[in-house]
Motif scaffolding. Structure first.
Motif, PDB file in Angstrom:
ATOM      1  N   ARG A  72       0.970  -1.320  -0.036  1.00 60.84           N
ATOM      2  CA  ARG A  72       0.080  -0.099   0.059  1.00 60.84           C
ATOM      3  C   ARG A  72       0.860   1.212  -0.148  1.00 60.84           C
ATOM      4  N   ILE A  73       2.285   1.157   0.278  1.00 55.95           N
ATOM      5  CA  ILE A  73       3.073   2.341   0.092  1.00 55.95           C
ATOM      6  C   ILE A  73       3.176   2.903  -1.222  1.00 55.95           C
ATOM      7  N   ASN A  74       2.778   2.064  -2.133  1.00 53.91           N
ATOM      8  CA  ASN A  74       3.039   2.907  -3.638  1.00 53.91           C
ATOM      9  C   ASN A  74       1.422   3.715  -3.593  1.00 53.91           C
ATOM     10  N   ALA A  75       0.367   3.318  -3.180  1.00 57.97           N
ATOM     11  CA  ALA A  75      -0.853   4.027  -3.120  1.00 57.97           C
ATOM     12  C   ALA A  75      -0.680   5.174  -2.189  1.00 57.97           C
ATOM     13  N   ILE A  76       0.101   5.107  -1.119  1.00 66.48           N
ATOM     14  CA  ILE A  76       0.197   6.205  -0.095  1.00 66.48           C
ATOM     15  C   ILE A  76       1.059   7.251  -0.974  1.00 66.48           C
ATOM     16  N   LYS A  77       2.091   6.799  -1.257  1.00 62.86           N
ATOM     17  CA  LYS A  77       2.989   7.845  -2.011  1.00 62.86           C
ATOM     18  C   LYS A  77       2.546   8.612  -3.159  1.00 62.86           C
ATOM     19  N   ARG A  78       1.464   8.071  -3.865  1.00 57.90           N
ATOM     20  CA  ARG A  78       0.638   8.460  -5.085  1.00 57.90           C
ATOM     21  C   ARG A  78      -0.450   9.405  -4.421  1.00 57.90           C
ATOM     22  N   ASP A  79      -1.230   8.957  -3.314  1.00 53.93           N
ATOM     23  CA  ASP A  79      -2.587   9.604  -3.185  1.00 53.93           C
ATOM     24  C   ASP A  79      -2.462  10.476  -2.001  1.00 53.93           C
ATOM     25  N   VAL A  80      -1.159  10.344  -1.087  1.00 55.19           N
ATOM     26  CA  VAL A  80      -1.678  11.129   0.395  1.00 55.19           C
ATOM     27  C   VAL A  80      -0.750  12.204   0.350  1.00 55.19           C
ATOM     28  N   ASP A  81      -0.556  13.155   0.408  1.00 55.57           N
ATOM     29  CA  ASP A  81       0.024  14.530   0.512  1.00 55.57           C
ATOM     30  C   ASP A  81       0.828  14.759   1.694  1.00 55.57           C
ATOM     31  N   LYS A  82       0.152  14.405   2.749  1.00 50.80           N
ATOM     32  CA  LYS A  82       0.814  14.629   4.294  1.00 50.80           C
ATOM     33  C   LYS A  82       0.326  13.463   5.012  1.00 50.80           C
ATOM     34  N   MET A  83       1.442  12.795   5.646  1.00 49.41           N
ATOM     35  CA  MET A  83       1.193  11.797   6.535  1.00 49.41           C
ATOM     36  C   MET A  83       1.693  11.900   7.933  1.00 49.41           C
ATOM     37  N   TYR A  84       0.708  11.891   9.046  1.00 54.10           N
ATOM     38  CA  TYR A  84       0.980  12.044  10.309  1.00 54.10           C
ATOM     39  C   TYR A  84       1.136  10.644  11.238  1.00 54.10           C
ATOM     40  N   VAL A  85       2.448  10.381  11.767  1.00 50.19           N
ATOM     41  CA  VAL A  85       2.434   9.005  12.264  1.00 50.19           C
ATOM     42  C   VAL A  85       2.424   9.130  13.701  1.00 50.19           C
ATOM     43  N   ILE A  86       1.843   7.932  14.705  1.00 52.72           N
ATOM     44  CA  ILE A  86       1.675   8.290  16.034  1.00 52.72           C
ATOM     45  C   ILE A  86       2.424   7.328  16.924  1.00 52.72           C
ATOM     46  N   LEU A  87       3.049   6.211  15.900  1.00 50.99           N
ATOM     47  CA  LEU A  87       4.116   5.279  16.611  1.00 50.99           C
ATOM     48  C   LEU A  87       5.597   5.553  16.162  1.00 50.99           C
ATOM     49  N   PRO A  88       6.377   5.602  17.282  1.00 51.09           N
ATOM     50  CA  PRO A  88       7.861   5.850  17.118  1.00 51.09           C
ATOM     51  C   PRO A  88       8.395   5.164  15.957  1.00 51.09           C
ATOM     52  N   PHE A  89       8.290   3.825  15.760  1.00 51.44           N
ATOM     53  CA  PHE A  89       8.901   3.141  14.974  1.00 51.44           C
ATOM     54  C   PHE A  89       8.368   3.376  13.277  1.00 51.44           C
ATOM     55  N   ILE A 134       0.483  -9.207  18.373  1.00 58.19           N
ATOM     56  CA  ILE A 134      -0.777  -8.568  17.749  1.00 58.19           C
ATOM     57  C   ILE A 134      -1.018  -7.242  18.695  1.00 58.19           C
ATOM     58  N   SER A 135      -0.515  -6.987  19.973  1.00 64.91           N
ATOM     59  CA  SER A 135      -0.966  -6.154  20.487  1.00 64.91           C
ATOM     60  C   SER A 135      -0.038  -4.729  20.489  1.00 64.91           C
ATOM     61  N   LEU A 136      -0.547  -3.610  20.575  1.00 64.36           N
ATOM     62  CA  LEU A 136       0.342  -2.373  20.343  1.00 64.36           C
ATOM     63  C   LEU A 136       1.177  -2.076  21.546  1.00 64.36           C
ATOM     64  N   VAL A 137       1.065  -2.551  22.762  1.00 64.48           N
ATOM     65  CA  VAL A 137       2.095  -2.704  23.728  1.00 64.48           C
ATOM     66  C   VAL A 137       3.368  -3.551  23.269  1.00 64.48           C
ATOM     67  N   ASN A 138       2.987  -4.627  23.044  1.00 64.14           N
ATOM     68  CA  ASN A 138       4.198  -5.454  22.652  1.00 64.14           C
ATOM     69  C   ASN A 138       4.849  -4.776  21.560  1.00 64.14           C
ATOM     70  N   LEU A 139       4.021  -4.432  20.409  1.00 66.72           N
ATOM     71  CA  LEU A 139       4.689  -3.982  19.106  1.00 66.72           C
ATOM     72  C   LEU A 139       5.876  -2.820  19.560  1.00 66.72           C
ATOM     73  N   ILE A 140       5.359  -1.693  20.305  1.00 64.99           N
ATOM     74  CA  ILE A 140       5.907  -0.739  20.425  1.00 64.99           C
ATOM     75  C   ILE A 140       7.330  -0.967  21.214  1.00 64.99           C
ATOM     76  N   MET A 141       7.000  -2.002  22.230  1.00 60.48           N
ATOM     77  CA  MET A 141       8.233  -2.225  23.161  1.00 60.48           C
ATOM     78  C   MET A 141       9.023  -3.419  22.556  1.00 60.48           C
ATOM     79  N   ASP A 142       8.520  -3.911  21.436  1.00 60.86           N
ATOM     80  CA  ASP A 142       9.186  -5.071  20.830  1.00 60.86           C
ATOM     81  C   ASP A 142       9.578  -5.909  21.817  1.00 60.86           C
TER      82      ASP A 142
END
Length: 371
Positions: free
Chosen positions: A126-143, A300-308
């Motif tokens: 989906r990165i290809n569609a995002i690059k093509r169709d999304v002007d600005k992206m604001y992310v909320i997870l550090p990684f 699958i949980s955001l807690v474990n994903l962020i903490m790796d």
């Protein structure tokens, strides 16, 4: 200026409402049309469609509701053309929002995405569609910043996690008052968060309720989703020694001792309230088998994903059963294990980058439009 916001779930409604408040602060004359829920509606603007009519989970469920989804896309496009916004703001909900983004680009409408689709989990193409169709992206997870910028050469803004703001800014209640107002006993509370969609609540709540009679020294309280009526929960409460409180999840978590939580944003909310939890997930067998083959994440949980790291226990599909839930719940009630989890939760909050996500995002959006 005119803003059109699309949020398709309960968490998107929460973050959308806080973003709207910040937009109104930055642009007092803002006109906002939105797809969202009760929280966004209370903030102002014009509700086009409620998220309760949009949320379908799982591969099979989406296929079964395809006609409804296509009709919603048609309604959305028609309303956007009528409103003529200066910017489209998408909040997560990628299956729907990416289709609207592709269409909007052909009309020259600026497209901004707040809370990235989780393409690092699956559908990375989906990165290809995002690059093509999304002007600005604001992310909320550090990684996510490294994922987009280093791996895919796509610049994004890391704004911090909006849950920190939502939790810090809420009107607080004390435990004694909360228990009295909701007819609860003095026993410590174990919160049950079965999700917000009917499908997941139906699957998860029975699993959670299976252990209620094994913990007599605690009281169990179901967190009712704002999108569901009490009548939907009534069959689950029959002959069960359990309490039910609707639309007060943050108040409930603020006074809870432990929690059983369906995988999703609620796992992170529970951790930020410093409540030890067991994360549960059980889907339809076909949807699960498909997901298992295309999602390669360790957790699958955001807690474990962020903490790796496996900070919270995840019981998925066949492992999500009474015996395992009971065992893991007993663990997080033991003092030594609890203390270790709570220390990890403090580190988690530090990694999320502090408060101000909604304010930072609104400021960036309004500034970009002025340019």
């Amino acid at each position: 200026m005119k803003y059109y916001i699309i949020a398709g779930e309960a968490s998107g409604d929460l973050h959308g409402s806080n973003l709207m408040k910040s937009i109104f602060n930055e642009d007092p004359n803002a006109e906002i049309h939105f797809w969202g829920g009760d929280l966004m509606q209370k903030t102002g603007g014009t509700l086009v469609k409620h998220y309760r009519d949009l949320a379908f989970m799982g591969f099979i469920e989406v296929v079964m509701n395809l006609k409804t989804i296509l009709n919603n896309l048609k309604i959305c496009k028609k309303d956007i053309q009528k409103f003529q916004p200066d910017v489209l703001i998408f909040i997560d909900y990628p299956g729907f929002n990416m289709r609207i983004a592709k269409w909007a680009k052909t009309l020259g409408i600026p497209t901004h995405y707040y809370i990235s689709p989780q393409i690092w989990a699956w559908k990375e193409n989906r990165i290809n569609a995002i690059k093509r169709d999304v002007d600005k992206m604001y992310v909320i997870l550090p990684f996510e910043k490294d994922f987009y910028e280093k791996k895919h050469n796509y610049p994004v803004e890391f704004v911090g996690h909006p849950l920190i703001d939502a939790i810090q800014n809420r009107i607080k209640t004390d435990e004694a008052t909360f228990k009295k107002e909701n007819n609860l006993s003095d026993k410590p509370i174990i919160a049950l968060l079965p999700g917000s969609r009917k499908q997941e609540i139906t699957k998860m709540l029975n699993e959670m309720l299976s252990v209620v009679n094994d913990f007599k020294d605690y009281q169990f309280v179901i967190a009712g989703a704002p999108s569901q009526e009490y009548d939907f929960y009534k069959p689950f409460l029959k002959d069960k020694n359990v309490n039910f409180i609707s639309n007060k999840t943050y108040d409930l978590l603020s006074v809870s001792h432990a929690a059983l939580v369906t995988s999703g944003t609620a796992t992170l909310e529970t951790a930020l309230f410093k409540v030890p939890e067991v994360v549960l997930y059980k889907g339809s067998n076909i949807s699960y088998q498909i997901a298992k083959r295309i999602i390669t994440l360790k957790y699958i949980s955001l807690v474990n994903l962020i903490m790796d790291a496996p900070v919270v226990t995840e019981l998925i599909q066949d492992e999500c059963n009474k015996e395992n839930i009971k065992k893991e719940l007993q663990k997080i009630l033991e003092e030594n294990h609890r203390n270790k989890v709570l220390e990890d939760f403090k580190e988690l909050e530090e990694k999320l980058g502090g408060s101000g996500a909604s304010r930072k995002t609104a400021k960036l959006i309004v500034e970009s439009l002025k340019k």
